[in-house]
Design an enzyme around this catalytic site. Structure first.
Site, PDB file in Angstrom:
ATOM      1  N   ASP A  28       0.594  -1.285   0.255  1.00  0.00           N
ATOM      2  CA  ASP A  28       0.361  -0.480  -0.258  1.00  0.00           C
ATOM      3  C   ASP A  28       0.907   1.547   0.282  1.00  0.00           C
ATOM      4  OD1 ASP A  28      -2.054   1.788   0.239  1.00  0.00           O
ATOM      5  OD2 ASP A  28      -2.675   1.097   2.240  1.00  0.00           O
ATOM      6  N   ASP A 122      -2.530   2.455  -6.245  1.00  0.00           N
ATOM      7  CA  ASP A 122      -2.103   2.606  -5.164  1.00  0.00           C
ATOM      8  C   ASP A 122      -1.612   1.559  -3.756  1.00  0.00           C
ATOM      9  OD1 ASP A 122      -4.226   2.813  -3.875  1.00  0.00           O
ATOM     10  OD2 ASP A 122      -4.096   4.825  -2.454  1.00  0.00           O
ATOM     11  N   GLU A 123      -2.634   0.031  -4.573  1.00  0.00           N
ATOM     12  CA  GLU A 123      -2.133  -1.005  -3.431  1.00  0.00           C
ATOM     13  C   GLU A 123      -2.524  -2.214  -4.542  1.00  0.00           C
ATOM     14  OE1 GLU A 123      -4.934  -1.253  -0.469  1.00  0.00           O
ATOM     15  OE2 GLU A 123      -6.438   0.078  -1.180  1.00  0.00           O
TER      16      GLU A 123
END
Length: 377
Positions: A28, A122-123
């Site tokens: 993350d 983003d993860e």
């Protein structure tokens, strides 16, 4: 790194292999959108930054850690964020820049495994049961990925390492920012039961409030309840809570998971019924959901409005068009038309949501080219 790393990497892998468990990493990025803006503009470094609109009806898409110290968070109305942090600096979102960095990060992931399941820009989850690079452990792989992200993008990432997705995602949040947490075989249930109930994925403010009324404040309190009790009080959600309190999650990492819809919803602190209030709420939800649509690269033909009344009955109304919904204005107009058809409401509502579905041409999330033109959060 907190107290998550307590044993050797060799013990980590030996235990997992002996029990036939997977090795899962959840990576993350730290305050991703805001961190990209601070990286690209040195004047923003060390200052409270919010990505999103600063107008009266704007919404915070992301907040830097400096802003989060003041209570600023994503999906918060901009006026509220500014009130909490008077020195807050607003910057417009640049999704082309965020997508470009996201593609760099995913390319790093695929050097270690083909089993990558992105959740957003983003993860992502990674299944590293097979040690492609011979690094010796899932922990070593996670550390190497974080090193490369820092060196190649000048950004930081946090990682959670465990034997299932539920635990890996919890772990990635444990030592943020720029941290790692490893939950090894035999430690999962104890780790989960030590957490406050609000840390469980899917437990929002309303659910947390209900649980506290029922005497449930920690994972240990939850684990003390049997399945019948949880189902009686929480319906099908009770089954998830029963498994989660025992750190059970059998979901595999799905590398080519196709998105069926993109949406979002808002549960109100107080029931809403006034037409003007409902229209304003809808506009805020449009802002939030459209940002998710852009992040996902989604294009669809059907917009659905969801209303949950104060008696918990659920009502949905949908509208489909021949052409793909290509811009925010069209999406907003369709959403407003659906709401107007419902006004005045027969009784107050406690939740409103919007979804874009009937998607076409959506490339699996880990296979999109960096230069993809995305018309459509």
């Amino acid at each position: 790194m907190g107290d998550c790393l307590q044993r050797t990497d060799d013990e980590d892998d030996a235990d997992a292999e002996a029990e036939g468990l997977r090795k899962i990493i959840h990576v993350d990025m730290d305050a991703f959108f805001a961190s990209v803006e601070q990286r690209d503009n040195p004047e923003l470094r060390g200052k409270p930054v919010a990505v999103g609109g600063s107008s009266g009806r704007g919404v915070v898409a992301a907040a830097s850690y400096e802003a989060r110290k003041f209570g600023v968070k994503s999906a918060m109305p901009s006026v509220t964020a500014k009130r909490k942090c008077p020195d807050l600096i607003f910057v417009k979102s640049r999704f082309d820049a965020y997508r470009e960095v996201s593609q760099q990060i995913r390319a790093i992931f695929r050097d270690y495994t083909d089993h990558v399941e992105p959740l957003s820009l983003d993860e992502a989850y990674l299944d590293v049961t097979e040690d492609r690079k011979g690094l010796g452990s899932a922990t070593a792989i996670a550390q190497d990925i974080r090193r490369r992200i820092r060196e190649e993008t000048r950004l930081t990432a946090s990682a959670g390492v465990s034997y299932n997705k539920f635990l890996a995602k919890l772990a990635s949040d444990q030592n943020k920012p720029d941290g790692i947490c490893v939950i090894r075989p035999g430690q999962g249930a104890g780790f989960v039961q030590s957490l406050p109930i609000r840390r469980f994925h899917g437990v929002g403010p309303k659910a947390e409030e209900k649980m506290k009324r029922l005497g449930i404040e920690t994972g240990a309190d939850l684990a003390a309840k049997d399945l019948a009790w949880l189902t009686a009080h929480f319906g099908s959600f009770g089954e998830y809570l029963f498994r989660a309190a025992r750190a059970v999650d059998l979901r595999p990492v799905r590398a080519n998971r196709m998105r069926k819809s993109v949406g979002g919803e808002r549960t109100f602190g107080e029931d809403q019924s006034e037409d003007g209030e409902l229209r304003e709420t809808l506009d805020r939800i449009v802002d939030i959901v459209w940002e998710r649509i852009e992040r996902a690269g989604a294009k669809g033909r059907t917009v659905t409005l969801k209303l949950k009344y104060n008696d918990f009955t659920l009502h949905t109304r949908a509208k489909s068009v021949a052409q793909l919904v290509a811009d925010k204005a069209t999406f907003a107009a369709m959403a407003r038309e659906l709401l107007e058809e419902e006004l005045p409401l027969p009784r107050p509502i406690r939740l409103m949501g919007l979804t874009l579905s009937n998607l076409e041409g959506v490339v699996p999330k880990d296979r999109r080219p960096p230069d993809a033109q995305l018309s459509l959060l």
